[in-house]
Design a protein around this motif. Structure first.
Motif, PDB file in Angstrom:
ATOM      1  N   ASP A   1       0.817  -1.209   0.000  1.00 36.69           N
ATOM      2  CA  ASP A   1       0.000   0.000   0.000  1.00 36.69           C
ATOM      3  C   ASP A   1       0.858   1.269   0.000  1.00 36.69           C
ATOM      4  OD1 ASP A   1      -2.408   1.369  -0.011  1.00 36.69           O
ATOM      5  OD2 ASP A   1      -2.561   1.430   2.181  1.00 36.69           O
ATOM      6  N   GLY A   2       0.331   2.323  -0.616  1.00 40.70           N
ATOM      7  CA  GLY A   2       0.970   3.637  -0.568  1.00 40.70           C
ATOM      8  C   GLY A   2       1.605   4.103  -1.868  1.00 40.70           C
TER       9      GLY A   2
ATOM     10  N   ARG B   1       0.297   7.721  -2.769  1.00 43.64           N
ATOM     11  CA  ARG B   1       0.852   8.779  -1.923  1.00 43.64           C
ATOM     12  C   ARG B   1       2.343   8.985  -2.186  1.00 43.64           C
ATOM     13  NH1 ARG B   1      -1.502   6.317   3.413  1.00 43.64           N
ATOM     14  NH2 ARG B   1      -1.984   4.640   1.943  1.00 43.64           N
TER      15      ARG B   1
ATOM     16  N   ARG C   1     -11.936   2.789  -8.326  1.00 46.05           N
ATOM     17  CA  ARG C   1     -10.994   3.891  -8.584  1.00 46.05           C
ATOM     18  C   ARG C   1     -11.262   4.479  -9.974  1.00 46.05           C
ATOM     19  NH1 ARG C   1      -5.197   2.500  -5.831  1.00 46.05           N
ATOM     20  NH2 ARG C   1      -6.058   2.058  -3.785  1.00 46.05           N
TER      21      ARG C   1
END
Ligand code: IPE
Ligand code: IPE
Ligand code: MG
Length: 247
Positions: free
Chosen positions: A22-23, A26, A73
């Protein structure tokens, strides 16, 4: 940091490590880039983790690559992820072969775009005899979906008189899941700082040790896996017993 690897007791390795990667978004945003840039850079972390796990002797590595919820998404991001998958599976095939790694996938695979599905099946087919480690990609995966599917399978078998309700136990239920035949993950890692499961392997992680990293997935390296395993090996896994009973 550099001798973390030597601190690992190879006789007490988790057989199965699961990762919620995850991430990516970001990570990219932090660099002023589009989210897809993060996904593309996540591939290096996948490679590092796979290599490190295989080198150590971990038998199963399951990577959460796309959840059923991820369809909501923006379409452009979904498309980019689906084509990145095709590209990555094709590109990594020779490395998987060289390293004797078998590719597998769990999830509602038939709902993937045809070309993604085909690339995946080709990768699975071409690596099916490899024995060093199994790399499992969770794609269009949802643990609740998987548990419902298993329930339907068992109900159908009962209806056809091939199974008695009293024969439903942990073993028969596990066998009806898409992870049938795999040991349950003993260690679950999630990057990005988020501390939740996000519908991943709910049944299988009933007793897994959880390790959360505050870094974004594209920054995950071999050393992080070593760190997670060293930490795992220092934990006391009591399985309901008292500490005194373990010695
Ligand atoms: C993980 O990174 C990759 C997938 C879920 C496909 P994210 O895309 O979730 O990145 P963040 O969490 O939004 O930063
Ligand atoms: C979980 O990450 C799914 C994958 C890593 C593929 P998400 O980014 O989709 O999860 P949430 O939305 O933070 O729970
Ligand atoms: Mg995320």
């Amino acid at each position: 940091m550099s001798d973390l690897k030597s601190k690992i007791d190879l006789n007490k390795l988790p057989q199965h490590v699961a990762v919620i990667m995850d991430g990516n978004g970001r990570w990219a945003k932090q660099k002023g880039k589009l989210r897809v840039f993060g996904h593309r850079n996540g591939v290096k972390a996948v490679r590092e983790t796979t290599e490190a796990a295989a080198e150590l002797g971990v038998k199963y590595l399951t990577l959460y690559a796309f959840s059923t919820e991820n369809w909501s998404r923006p379409q452009t991001e979904v498309n980019a992820l689906m084509s990145l998958l095709i590209k990555t599976v094709r590109k990594e095939l020779s490395t998987l072969t060289k390293n004797n790694i078998r590719l597998q996938a769990i999830g509602d695979l038939t709902k993937l775009p045809k070309d993604t599905y085909n690339a995946l099946m080709e990768g699975i087919e071409k690596t099916k005899h490899h024995t060093r480690m199994t790399l499992v990609l969770a794609l269009n995966y949802s643990a609740k979906w998987e548990i419902l599917e298993a329930s339907k399978k068992l109900a159908q078998a009962a209806k056809e008189n091939n199974l008695q309700p009293e024969d439903i136990n942990e073993a028969t239920f596990s066998n009806a899941l898409s992870t049938a035949g795999m040991p349950d993950p003993e260690l679950l890692i999630r990057t990005s700082g988020e501390q939740r499961i996000s519908n991943f392997l709910l049944w299988q992680i009933a007793y897994a040790e959880l390790r959360f990293f505050p870094i974004f997935w594209p920054d995950f390296r071999k050393e992080h896996l070593y760190e997670a395993i060293v930490d795992f090996q220092n934990r006391e896994r009591r399985f309901g017993k008292t500490s005194e009973q373990l010695t």
